[in-house]
Write an enzyme that holds these catalytic residues in place. Sequence first.
Site, PDB file in Angstrom:
ATOM      1  N   TYR A 290     -69.969 -85.520 -35.119  1.00 43.54           N
ATOM      2  CA  TYR A 290     -70.778 -84.671 -34.232  1.00 43.54           C
ATOM      3  C   TYR A 290     -71.991 -85.484 -33.809  1.00 43.54           C
ATOM      4  O   TYR A 290     -72.905 -85.701 -34.601  1.00 43.54           O
ATOM      5  CB  TYR A 290     -71.169 -83.398 -34.978  1.00 43.54           C
ATOM      6  CG  TYR A 290     -71.962 -82.371 -34.205  1.00 43.54           C
ATOM      7  CD1 TYR A 290     -72.118 -82.432 -32.815  1.00 43.54           C
ATOM      8  CD2 TYR A 290     -72.549 -81.302 -34.874  1.00 43.54           C
ATOM      9  CE1 TYR A 290     -72.832 -81.471 -32.131  1.00 43.54           C
ATOM     10  CE2 TYR A 290     -73.273 -80.331 -34.201  1.00 43.54           C
ATOM     11  CZ  TYR A 290     -73.408 -80.419 -32.835  1.00 43.54           C
ATOM     12  OH  TYR A 290     -74.127 -79.468 -32.156  1.00 43.54           O
TER      13      TYR A 290
ATOM     14  N   THR B 184     -74.449 -75.994 -35.640  1.00 41.09           N
ATOM     15  CA  THR B 184     -75.806 -75.680 -35.185  1.00 41.09           C
ATOM     16  C   THR B 184     -75.903 -74.227 -34.757  1.00 41.09           C
ATOM     17  O   THR B 184     -76.843 -73.508 -35.120  1.00 41.09           O
ATOM     18  CB  THR B 184     -76.188 -76.594 -34.006  1.00 41.09           C
ATOM     19  OG1 THR B 184     -75.999 -77.945 -34.379  1.00 41.09           O
ATOM     20  CG2 THR B 184     -77.630 -76.365 -33.595  1.00 41.09           C
TER      21      THR B 184
ATOM     22  N   ARG C 189     -80.848 -83.230 -31.172  1.00 43.28           N
ATOM     23  CA  ARG C 189     -81.247 -82.548 -32.404  1.00 43.28           C
ATOM     24  C   ARG C 189     -81.406 -83.511 -33.576  1.00 43.28           C
ATOM     25  O   ARG C 189     -82.240 -83.279 -34.453  1.00 43.28           O
ATOM     26  CB  ARG C 189     -80.216 -81.473 -32.768  1.00 43.28           C
ATOM     27  CG  ARG C 189     -80.211 -80.301 -31.787  1.00 43.28           C
ATOM     28  CD  ARG C 189     -79.876 -79.023 -32.495  1.00 43.28           C
ATOM     29  NE  ARG C 189     -79.722 -77.903 -31.584  1.00 43.28           N
ATOM     30  CZ  ARG C 189     -80.295 -76.720 -31.749  1.00 43.28           C
ATOM     31  NH1 ARG C 189     -81.099 -76.523 -32.772  1.00 43.28           N
ATOM     32  NH2 ARG C 189     -80.084 -75.742 -30.896  1.00 43.28           N
TER      33      ARG C 189
ATOM     34  N   ILE D  42     -66.174 -77.686 -27.558  1.00 46.66           N
ATOM     35  CA  ILE D  42     -66.667 -76.814 -28.617  1.00 46.66           C
ATOM     36  C   ILE D  42     -67.863 -76.086 -28.025  1.00 46.66           C
ATOM     37  O   ILE D  42     -68.930 -76.661 -27.842  1.00 46.66           O
ATOM     38  CB  ILE D  42     -67.042 -77.606 -29.877  1.00 46.66           C
ATOM     39  CG1 ILE D  42     -65.794 -78.309 -30.440  1.00 46.66           C
ATOM     40  CG2 ILE D  42     -67.641 -76.678 -30.936  1.00 46.66           C
ATOM     41  CD1 ILE D  42     -66.063 -79.171 -31.651  1.00 46.66           C
TER      42      ILE D  42
ATOM     43  N   TYR E  42     -83.131 -86.590 -39.092  1.00 45.75           N
ATOM     44  CA  TYR E  42     -84.421 -86.819 -39.751  1.00 45.75           C
ATOM     45  C   TYR E  42     -84.534 -88.180 -40.431  1.00 45.75           C
ATOM     46  O   TYR E  42     -85.518 -88.884 -40.264  1.00 45.75           O
ATOM     47  CB  TYR E  42     -84.761 -85.708 -40.764  1.00 45.75           C
ATOM     48  CG  TYR E  42     -86.191 -85.786 -41.267  1.00 45.75           C
ATOM     49  CD1 TYR E  42     -87.235 -85.381 -40.444  1.00 45.75           C
ATOM     50  CD2 TYR E  42     -86.480 -86.297 -42.523  1.00 45.75           C
ATOM     51  CE1 TYR E  42     -88.560 -85.485 -40.888  1.00 45.75           C
ATOM     52  CE2 TYR E  42     -87.787 -86.409 -42.968  1.00 45.75           C
ATOM     53  CZ  TYR E  42     -88.833 -86.002 -42.141  1.00 45.75           C
ATOM     54  OH  TYR E  42     -90.123 -86.115 -42.567  1.00 45.75           O
TER      55      TYR E  42
ATOM     56  N   LYS F  60     -67.227 -84.589 -31.467  1.00 46.48           N
ATOM     57  CA  LYS F  60     -67.885 -83.572 -30.643  1.00 46.48           C
ATOM     58  C   LYS F  60     -69.074 -84.273 -30.019  1.00 46.48           C
ATOM     59  O   LYS F  60     -70.040 -84.618 -30.702  1.00 46.48           O
ATOM     60  CB  LYS F  60     -68.346 -82.369 -31.479  1.00 46.48           C
ATOM     61  CG  LYS F  60     -69.118 -81.340 -30.647  1.00 46.48           C
ATOM     62  CD  LYS F  60     -69.665 -80.200 -31.479  1.00 46.48           C
ATOM     63  CE  LYS F  60     -70.482 -79.244 -30.605  1.00 46.48           C
ATOM     64  NZ  LYS F  60     -71.075 -78.131 -31.385  1.00 46.48           N
TER      65      LYS F  60
END
Length: 293
Positions: free
Chosen positions: A134, A45, A139, A204, A108, A162
């Site tokens: 992740y 990202t 998001r 991270i 999405y 993550k």
Amino acid sequence: MRFTGSFTALITPMHADGSLDERAFGDLVEWQIAEGTEGLVPVGTTGESPTLSHAEHKRVVELCIEAARGRVPVMAGAGSNSTAEALDFAQHAKGAGADAILVVTPYYNKPTQEGMFLHFSMIADAVDIPMFIYNIPGRSVIDMTPETMGRLAKHPNIVGVKDATANLARPLHQRATCGADFIQLSGEDHTALSFNAAGGHGCISVTSNIAPRLCAEMQKAWREGKVCEAMAIQDRLLPVHDALFCETSPGPVKYAASLLGRGTAFCRPPMAPIAESTATRVEEAMRGAGLLN
């Protein structure tokens, strides 16, 4: 475990016209390693993967591997909301010599838990490389449950997560479902130490783009049981974390990096230039933490 400690979610430096600044990227990788960063994560990202072309995405992965020269592990971003595209990125990362891949939950589309299980399983079956899930609900809109992660953790190629949920109960539940050997890395700077205390193995980090030595020293102090020392660094960095996330990332961190001569502040649209008030806040936080003279 190699995939522990302070990893940097690398920015992708760009020229003022928005083209990739390959020299600045290579210099950034070199500086990160010299400052003690223990692992590198290109094209996540923070690396503006949503607005990079596929060719650019792959080029940045290659640049990172070339610059790192095996000194620290490279965990290449390889996510997409299309399983076929994620497979392509994963195969490229393996072929380029990445040490692991980071695959985001499909944004999405809003797949079910079973859909996520199939997505990650298909990639892990096809590409023999360590994979990190992740999970970033803020998001991607979807949230992988600890139970689904536990199912995926049984796959020999799926080795860690993550976790950007900022939910400090998550590493506890994921440890229960995935096992103590499943590598849990925080994806949230503010809670990096708290995450470790709940069973995590490192972070991270966005902040480590501009404070790599402090982030690495904080993780090292924690591992060595120097809790007060680690917390002192955490306190020092808190205003920096606040400033870097007062607007959508990576706008503030790219501005901060530009103050250190690490590329321009340019982010590709639809990211807008940061507000003047944000720029002031970032600069003041960096001075307060001793990152700027």
